[in-house]
Each structure stands twice: as structure tokens, then as C-alpha cells.
Design an enzyme around this catalytic site. Structure first.
Site, PDB file in Angstrom:
ATOM      1  N   ASP A  14      -7.202  -2.456   1.608  1.00  0.00           N
ATOM      2  CA  ASP A  14      -6.203  -2.608   0.549  1.00  0.00           C
ATOM      3  C   ASP A  14      -6.053  -4.063   0.119  1.00  0.00           C
ATOM      4  O   ASP A  14      -6.254  -4.980   0.914  1.00  0.00           O
ATOM      5  CB  ASP A  14      -4.854  -2.042   1.052  1.00  0.00           C
ATOM      6  N   ASN A  62      -5.920   8.234  -5.768  1.00  0.00           N
ATOM      7  CA  ASN A  62      -6.448   7.159  -6.612  1.00  0.00           C
ATOM      8  C   ASN A  62      -6.985   7.663  -7.951  1.00  0.00           C
ATOM      9  O   ASN A  62      -7.212   6.874  -8.869  1.00  0.00           O
ATOM     10  CB  ASN A  62      -7.524   6.347  -5.877  1.00  0.00           C
TER      11      ASN A  62
HETATM   12  C1  IPE Z   1      -4.747   3.472  -0.156  1.00  0.00           C
HETATM   13  O1  IPE Z   1      -4.465   2.356  -0.953  1.00  0.00           O
HETATM   14  C2  IPE Z   1      -6.058   4.050  -0.541  1.00  0.00           C
HETATM   15  C3  IPE Z   1      -7.228   3.192  -0.344  1.00  0.00           C
HETATM   16  C4  IPE Z   1      -7.226   1.997   0.182  1.00  0.00           C
HETATM   17  C5  IPE Z   1      -8.472   3.774  -0.753  1.00  0.00           C
HETATM   18  P1  IPE Z   1      -3.560   2.450  -2.268  1.00  0.00           P
HETATM   19  O2  IPE Z   1      -3.447   1.067  -2.784  1.00  0.00           O
HETATM   20  O3  IPE Z   1      -4.099   3.473  -3.181  1.00  0.00           O
HETATM   21  O4  IPE Z   1      -2.185   2.991  -1.659  1.00  0.00           O
HETATM   22  P2  IPE Z   1      -0.693   2.884  -2.183  1.00  0.00           P
HETATM   23  O5  IPE Z   1      -0.687   3.433  -3.575  1.00  0.00           O
HETATM   24  O6  IPE Z   1      -0.317   1.444  -2.161  1.00  0.00           O
HETATM   25  O7  IPE Z   1       0.091   3.690  -1.208  1.00  0.00           O
HETATM   26  C1  IPE Z   2      -7.859  -1.047  -2.477  1.00  0.00           C
HETATM   27  O1  IPE Z   2      -7.388  -2.071  -3.289  1.00  0.00           O
HETATM   28  C2  IPE Z   2      -9.045  -0.348  -3.074  1.00  0.00           C
HETATM   29  C3  IPE Z   2      -8.756   1.013  -3.587  1.00  0.00           C
HETATM   30  C4  IPE Z   2      -7.632   1.655  -3.489  1.00  0.00           C
HETATM   31  C5  IPE Z   2      -9.862   1.668  -4.268  1.00  0.00           C
HETATM   32  P1  IPE Z   2      -6.304  -1.782  -4.387  1.00  0.00           P
HETATM   33  O2  IPE Z   2      -6.995  -1.472  -5.663  1.00  0.00           O
HETATM   34  O3  IPE Z   2      -5.324  -0.779  -3.949  1.00  0.00           O
HETATM   35  O4  IPE Z   2      -5.618  -3.211  -4.502  1.00  0.00           O
HETATM   36  P2  IPE Z   2      -4.079  -3.519  -4.741  1.00  0.00           P
HETATM   37  O5  IPE Z   2      -3.308  -2.750  -3.714  1.00  0.00           O
HETATM   38  O6  IPE Z   2      -3.771  -3.079  -6.144  1.00  0.00           O
HETATM   39  O7  IPE Z   2      -3.983  -4.989  -4.560  1.00  0.00           O
HETATM   40 MG    MG Z   3      -3.524  -0.869  -3.023  1.00  0.00          MG
END
Ligand code: IPE
Ligand code: IPE
Ligand code: MG
Length: 237
Positions: A14, A62
Site C-alpha cells: 500500500d 479495487n
Molecule cells: C488494499 O489497499 C488492496 C491492495 C493493496 C491491493 P487499498 O488501498 O485498496 O485499501 P483501502 O481502500 O485503503 O482500504
Molecule cells: C496500493 O497502492 C496498490 C493497489 C491498491 C493496487 P494504492 O494505489 O492503494 O496507494 P495509495 O493508498 O492511494 O497511496
Molecule cells: Mg491504498
């Protein structure tokens, strides 16, 4: 102090988006930086003797992101799986996937099939990529398969217990010992709910693209310090 090596490590990757935004870059660039880091880090972790490494690459939720971001990620996954099949194969890593097929595009399903087929006999550690993955979905899917097996006589319902339930999860992986979520978010976001039941949890502030080998070593030191009791009382007087 000798560092303890967990059998199964899981990482919620994340913070890619925030990493990019804070640098004045596009979110896509954050995802690409995250991918480059993951490629290095996965080999580093498996070389250390970790037998199973699960990573959360794309959740069922996602799909609620913009079409542009979802498409970018799918294209990135395809190009990486194609490009890196040899990379993982040469390093004796077995690549598997956890998640639902629907509604993934055919080209991505084909790329997933290809890399898992090529690496299926490798013995240098399992790299489990959770893609279109949801922890609740996994439990629901397992339950459906259990009902099927009971109906066709392959499973005696009386023998089903917590341990045999694992066999019905996506890749029959062992319980997670250590779960890392980068970027400081303190939640599970529907990740491996069954497998995480007794995992040690670690939430570094670092965004995933910067979560390098040194950070990973720090995480292992933290894991080593944890007292895993599993409900027992040690050294009771
Ligand atoms: C969780 O991260 C899913 C992945 C890292 C693939 P998100 O960024 O999607 O989760 P939330 O929305 O902050 O809970
Ligand atoms: C994690 O990074 C990757 C996926 C969920 C695919 P994020 O895209 O959630 O990054 P933040 O949380 O917006 O910084
Ligand atoms: Mg995220």
C-alpha cells in the site's frame, strides 16, 4: 540476536499512489515504482528462507477505482507477468495466484496461466500474487466447493475442521505468520481473513515503493521480538 524467519509472510502493498503524489508524479508512476520494488523484494525474501510470500496486488474492491487506473494496472500486470516469467523461473520461484477469475480480462488470465504453468515445478519458494482477491470471497468460494464435495461424496462433513478447511482455500497455503501493511494504514482491507487468524501484524509508515531490503530486515527483527503464544501461557509459576 538470531533473526527468526517466518514460514509465510504476507504484504499489503500500500501507498503507491501517495508515494507518487507527494513527489508530484502521477499515481501510475507510483504503481510502476511499486512493481520494481516488489520484483527485487520478493527474491530477497524468498532467498532468506521464507517459503511462502503472499502479496496483495489488487483487491476485488479495487475495481471501484477509475477506469483509467484499473486499465493501467491490468496492462502493467500483463506486461510484468510476460516479461518476468524467465526472471522468476531462473530463480526457481513458483508463482501462483489467488483470487476470482471474473471479471478479469482474457489477456490477463492468459498471462497468469502462462507464468504459473512455466514455474509450477519450482522449489525455491512460493510467490502468491493476490489479484482480484477478496478474503470474504475466498471463504465463500471455499464453502461452495465444500458443499460440492459433500454432495458428490468426496468429503465427509464430520471430518471437516479448521485445518482441512485450508485445503479449500485458493492455493492450500499454510497460515500466515507475519503480515506487513506499508503506508501506515491500520486495517486489513479484506486480505486473507482466514489465513491471518494468528499472524503477527506490522504497520510501517513507509510507502511500498520505498519498502526496500533494509526495511524488510527491520521488519524481520520486529517479528523476532514478538512472543507468539497461540493462547498458551508460557513459563507459568
Ligand atoms: C488494499 O489497499 C488492496 C491492495 C493493496 C491491493 P487499498 O488501498 O485498496 O485499501 P483501502 O481502500 O485503503 O482500504
Ligand atoms: C496500493 O497502492 C496498490 C493497489 C491498491 C493496487 P494504492 O494505489 O492503494 O496507494 P495509495 O493508498 O492511494 O497511496
Ligand atoms: Mg491504498
Amino acid at each position: 540476536m538470531e533473526v527468526k524467519i517466518p514460514n509465510h509472510v504476507a504484504i499489503i502493498l500500500d501507498g503507491n499512489g501517495r508515494w507518487a503524489t507527494e513527489k508530484g508524479k502521477k499515481r501510475k508512476e507510483g504503481h510502476y515504482a511499486g512493481y520494481k520494488n516488489l520484483k527485487k523484494l520478493s527474491i530477497y525474501a524468498l532467498k532468506k528462507g521464507i517459503k511462502y510470500l503472499s502479496v496483495y496486488a489488487f483487491s476485488t474492491e479495487n475495481f471501484n477505482r477509475s477506469e483509467e487506473e484499473v486499465n493501467y494496472l491490468m496492462d502493467l500486470f500483463i506486461s510484468c507477468f510476460k516479461k518476468d516469467t524467465n526472471f522468476f523461473n531462473k530463480r526457481n520461484v513458483k508463482v501462483v495466484f489467488s483470487g476470482r477469475k471474473k471479471p478479469l480480462r482474457k489477456d490477463i488470465l492468459d498471462a497468469m496461466k502462462e507464468i504459473s504453468a512455466t514455474t509450477k515445478n519450482n522449489t525455491g519458494g512460493v510467490f502468491n500474487i493476490c489479484l482480484n482477491y477478496g478474503g470474504q470471497a475466498e471463504i465463500v468460494d471455499a464453502s461452495k466447493n465444500i458443499v460440492k464435495d459433500v454432495k458428490n461424496g468426496k468429503l465427509d462433513l464430520n471430518t471437516l475442521d479448521e485445518k482441512t478447511f485450508y485445503k479449500y482455500l485458493y492455493n492450500n497455503l499454510p497460515p500466515i505468520d507475519f503480515m506487513i501493511r506499508t503506508s501506515g494504514e491500520l486495517r486489513i482491507s479484506n486480505f486473507m481473513l482466514y489465513e491471518l487468524s494468528y499472524a503477527e501484524l506490522y504497520f510501517p509508515e513507509t510507502y511500498f515503493p520505498d519498502f526496500n531490503e533494509k526495511e524488510f530486515d527491520k521488519a524481520l527483527i520486529e517479528y523476532t521480538k514478538r512472543d507468539r503464544r497461540f493462547g498458551k501461557i508460557k513459563n507459568a509459576k
